[in-house]
Design a protein around this motif. Structure first.
Motif: not given
Length: 274
Positions: A119-139
């Motif tokens: 899901i967060v990969a989809e969000i990044l792919a659409k041009g939104y900005i997410l911190s690596d902290h959020i990506l780590q939470q997803a993992i």
């Protein structure tokens, strides 16, 4: 009490429409930019799952989801950036993932069935900005909750269907790709060139599994062991897919050989159904 009055009341009550109570799962969003519209909020948070309603009050909003897992994903986006503003996403209650059974064949996959890392990969792919902290939470959520049976069955079904069509009965694309990295890339290219899956398939996952990156893509969506960099890599693959689709939909005719077209990233759009 007059019996006629009781009967009249009973008759009147029977004519009243029944009110069906529905449960929604809310998150509170603050720090919204003044220029952000309700539609933009909807597009951003619909990556989490189906939205029932949005109570938008300018710089704040209450977003109601149909499922608690969608609200839980939304909370994970606390600190994400929308329209140049850093969002604060909170909730008055704890939202937990609901029990999800294995999917029936032909039953569509919902956004809430997907791994959080996807899901967060989809969000990044659409041009939104997410911190690596959020990506780590997803993992971490994926590692704790596991990948839903519905999504695993879905990917396995694609794998076996494509394998049977490309390689023969009882064959899977992933099984063929596991021999070695070099052979995997060459086999995937051959499958694509001969069968044209990436040209005809409408499903991103089908295209990705039958691509030279098939082994990596399948592992990304079916295992919980991944790194932040893996999410960025998948986001790049998704972004390239969006560019290709955008180019196809806006180009009246194929470009001449040797020419190149530079496209702006597709931003702030809802996730595609699969």
């Amino acid at each position: 009490m007059d019996i006629s009055a009781v009967r009249a009341y009973g008759a009147q009550s029977q004519t009243q429409p029944l009110t069906i109570m529905t449960t929604t799962y809310a998150v509170n969003v603050s720090g919204i930019a003044p220029s952000t519209t309700e539609a933009q909020l909807h597009d951003f948070f619909t990556f989490c799952g189906k939205i029932s309603s949005i109570d938008y009050q300018g710089k704040t909003a209450v977003i109601n989801f149909e499922k608690p897992s969608a609200a839980k994903t939304a909370l994970m986006l606390n600190g994400g950036t929308l329209d140049g503003a850093t969002l604060s996403v909170t909730s008055d209650v704890v939202h937990e993932d609901e029990e999800r059974s294995a999917s029936r064949e032909g039953h569509p996959i919902e956004q809430t069935d997907k791994p959080r890392a996807g899901i967060v990969a989809e969000i990044l792919a659409k041009g939104y900005i997410l911190s690596d902290h959020i990506l780590q939470q997803a993992i971490e959520i994926d590692a704790k909750q596991g990948i839903s049976k519905r999504f695993l069955n879905y990917i396995h079904s694609l794998d076996t269907t494509l394998g049977a069509r490309a390689l023969g009965p009882d064959q899977t694309i992933s099984g063929k790709l596991q021999t070695s990295v070099n052979e995997a890339v060459q086999q995937a290219k051959a499958v694509d060139e001969q069968k044209g899956f990436t040209k005809t398939a409408t499903d991103y996952y089908a295209k990705a599994i039958a691509s030279p990156f098939g082994q990596k893509v399948r592992a990304f969506y079916t295992t919980t062991s991944k790194q932040v960099q893996d999410i960025h890599e998948e986001a790049r693959r998704l972004a390239e897919q969006h560019k290709a689709e955008f180019h196809k939909s806006t180009s009246p005719a194929p470009a001449a050989e040797g020419s190149s077209v530079q496209l702006e990233p597709v931003k702030q759009a809802a996730p595609a159904d699969v």
